[in-house]
Design a protein around this motif. Sequence first.
Motif, PDB file in Angstrom:
ATOM      1  N   CYS A 105      15.413   1.727  10.915  1.00  0.00           N
ATOM      2  CA  CYS A 105      16.781   3.162  11.086  1.00  0.00           C
ATOM      3  C   CYS A 105      17.882   2.372  10.049  1.00  0.00           C
ATOM      4  O   CYS A 105      18.592   3.114   9.564  1.00  0.00           O
ATOM      5  CB  CYS A 105      17.406   2.890  12.558  1.00  0.00           C
ATOM      6  N   ALA A 106      18.203   0.919   9.874  1.00  0.00           N
ATOM      7  CA  ALA A 106      19.249   0.297   9.094  1.00  0.00           C
ATOM      8  C   ALA A 106      18.490   0.697   7.611  1.00  0.00           C
ATOM      9  O   ALA A 106      19.453   0.850   6.832  1.00  0.00           O
ATOM     10  CB  ALA A 106      19.083  -1.143   9.280  1.00  0.00           C
ATOM     11  N   LEU A 107      17.507   0.621   7.317  1.00  0.00           N
ATOM     12  CA  LEU A 107      17.077   1.067   5.885  1.00  0.00           C
ATOM     13  C   LEU A 107      17.318   2.656   5.620  1.00  0.00           C
ATOM     14  O   LEU A 107      17.879   2.888   4.659  1.00  0.00           O
ATOM     15  CB  LEU A 107      15.609   0.617   5.805  1.00  0.00           C
ATOM     16  N   ALA A 108      16.976   3.260   6.753  1.00  0.00           N
ATOM     17  CA  ALA A 108      17.123   4.631   6.380  1.00  0.00           C
ATOM     18  C   ALA A 108      18.456   5.133   6.196  1.00  0.00           C
ATOM     19  O   ALA A 108      18.935   5.979   5.615  1.00  0.00           O
ATOM     20  CB  ALA A 108      16.637   5.492   7.544  1.00  0.00           C
ATOM     21  N   ALA A 109      19.481   4.367   7.032  1.00  0.00           N
ATOM     22  CA  ALA A 109      20.907   4.647   6.738  1.00  0.00           C
ATOM     23  C   ALA A 109      21.278   4.643   5.145  1.00  0.00           C
ATOM     24  O   ALA A 109      22.291   5.124   4.774  1.00  0.00           O
ATOM     25  CB  ALA A 109      21.786   3.862   7.449  1.00  0.00           C
ATOM     26  N   ASN A 146      10.409  10.364  13.576  1.00  0.00           N
ATOM     27  CA  ASN A 146       9.409  10.531  12.244  1.00  0.00           C
ATOM     28  C   ASN A 146      10.356  10.719  10.858  1.00  0.00           C
ATOM     29  O   ASN A 146      10.080  10.181   9.901  1.00  0.00           O
ATOM     30  CB  ASN A 146       8.367  11.409  12.424  1.00  0.00           C
ATOM     31  N   ILE A 147      11.345  11.498  11.323  1.00  0.00           N
ATOM     32  CA  ILE A 147      12.414  12.100  10.380  1.00  0.00           C
ATOM     33  C   ILE A 147      13.042  10.572   9.841  1.00  0.00           C
ATOM     34  O   ILE A 147      13.184  10.354   8.571  1.00  0.00           O
ATOM     35  CB  ILE A 147      13.463  13.100  10.553  1.00  0.00           C
ATOM     36  N   ILE A 148      13.349   9.963  10.625  1.00  0.00           N
ATOM     37  CA  ILE A 148      14.124   8.428  10.502  1.00  0.00           C
ATOM     38  C   ILE A 148      13.201   7.725   9.498  1.00  0.00           C
ATOM     39  O   ILE A 148      13.403   7.180   8.606  1.00  0.00           O
ATOM     40  CB  ILE A 148      14.643   7.540  11.521  1.00  0.00           C
ATOM     41  N   ALA A 149      11.975   7.451  10.033  1.00  0.00           N
ATOM     42  CA  ALA A 149      10.697   6.748   9.249  1.00  0.00           C
ATOM     43  C   ALA A 149      10.737   7.166   7.800  1.00  0.00           C
ATOM     44  O   ALA A 149      10.462   6.483   7.100  1.00  0.00           O
ATOM     45  CB  ALA A 149       9.778   6.947  10.199  1.00  0.00           C
ATOM     46  N   MET A 150      10.615   8.683   7.768  1.00  0.00           N
ATOM     47  CA  MET A 150      10.389   9.345   6.639  1.00  0.00           C
ATOM     48  C   MET A 150      11.724   8.770   5.409  1.00  0.00           C
ATOM     49  O   MET A 150      11.656   8.701   4.296  1.00  0.00           O
ATOM     50  CB  MET A 150      10.280  10.686   6.356  1.00  0.00           C
ATOM     51  N   ALA A 151      12.681   8.974   6.171  1.00  0.00           N
ATOM     52  CA  ALA A 151      14.022   8.548   5.288  1.00  0.00           C
ATOM     53  C   ALA A 151      14.118   7.182   4.825  1.00  0.00           C
ATOM     54  O   ALA A 151      14.876   7.063   3.711  1.00  0.00           O
ATOM     55  CB  ALA A 151      15.281   8.728   6.036  1.00  0.00           C
ATOM     56  N   CYS A 152      13.078   6.179   5.098  1.00  0.00           N
ATOM     57  CA  CYS A 152      12.971   4.915   4.500  1.00  0.00           C
ATOM     58  C   CYS A 152      12.637   5.029   3.369  1.00  0.00           C
ATOM     59  O   CYS A 152      12.638   3.808   2.626  1.00  0.00           O
ATOM     60  CB  CYS A 152      12.263   4.074   5.538  1.00  0.00           C
ATOM     61  N   GLN A 153      11.995   6.252   2.808  1.00  0.00           N
ATOM     62  CA  GLN A 153      11.357   6.123   1.877  1.00  0.00           C
ATOM     63  C   GLN A 153      10.094   5.138   1.183  1.00  0.00           C
ATOM     64  O   GLN A 153      10.229   4.511   0.325  1.00  0.00           O
ATOM     65  CB  GLN A 153      12.167   6.235   0.537  1.00  0.00           C
ATOM     66  N   ASN A 154       9.602   4.714   2.371  1.00  0.00           N
ATOM     67  CA  ASN A 154       8.438   3.711   2.543  1.00  0.00           C
ATOM     68  C   ASN A 154       7.234   4.099   3.201  1.00  0.00           C
ATOM     69  O   ASN A 154       7.547   4.263   4.429  1.00  0.00           O
ATOM     70  CB  ASN A 154       9.032   2.490   3.109  1.00  0.00           C
ATOM     71  N   THR A 155       6.192   4.440   2.487  1.00  0.00           N
ATOM     72  CA  THR A 155       5.320   5.198   3.202  1.00  0.00           C
ATOM     73  C   THR A 155       4.404   4.273   3.994  1.00  0.00           C
ATOM     74  O   THR A 155       3.739   4.589   5.185  1.00  0.00           O
ATOM     75  CB  THR A 155       4.135   5.700   2.321  1.00  0.00           C
ATOM     76  N   ALA A 156       4.496   2.772   4.098  1.00  0.00           N
ATOM     77  CA  ALA A 156       3.969   1.961   4.963  1.00  0.00           C
ATOM     78  C   ALA A 156       4.660   2.113   6.507  1.00  0.00           C
ATOM     79  O   ALA A 156       4.111   2.091   7.240  1.00  0.00           O
ATOM     80  CB  ALA A 156       4.167   0.376   4.403  1.00  0.00           C
TER      81      ALA A 156
END
Length: 230
Positions: A105-109, A146-156
């Motif tokens: 979540c921090a990375l997604a921000a 899942n939207i937050i995870a996708m916002a990380c721009q990291n597929t892993a």
Amino acid sequence: MQFEAIKPDRLYIKVANQLSQLISDGKIEPGQKFPAERELAERLGVSRPTIREAMIALELQGVIEIRTGSGIYVTRKKPRLEVRDKGIGPFEILETRMLLETEACALAAERISDEQIEKLWAAYREMEEENKKQDASEQADWKFHNIIAMACQNTAIYAVVDWLWELRNQSELHTAFSQRIRQEGVHPILEDHRTIIEALANRDAEGARQAMRKHLENATEAAATHFGQN
């Protein structure tokens, strides 16, 4: 010659089988209340989440009855000697999500787009509708995370977060427990999700991290109310 694959037992299964054996041997009588969760954890040398998951497994077999606000009692049903594997437990999954999703979540921000913020608000509104139904699924909640995870721009990261949510659906233990606590009025906490969106919209990494941590702590605490003050 045939061989069977050796599978390590989940810890909650070992605990459940030990408790089941004590009941079968008459060392814990029908109608008797179990010791407090904290005491059991200390005696058995395991975490409180493991005790909770063992109790869920025993409750599903009808060996015990969990009376919210009162405690855990042995039923008069003779227990099976072996508790079978019912999948990963809900508290283990929450603990893993705590480790991963707070940092995600921090990375997604730092990387989230305005379009993804709008998608989060749409998922939030879907959750509002789902929460009005006692037997609703948690599809909107899954979509939100899942939207937050996708916002990380990291597929892993996205793959692991999505996998953790898949584990929830594949686990008999998790599914049965989720249905039970929903009937008791435990639903995704809307205010927590709003706070997460606001932190993400402000591109506040530390605020997003803390908001997700608080959300998962609250979810764990809400799930634990099923076991009463024990």
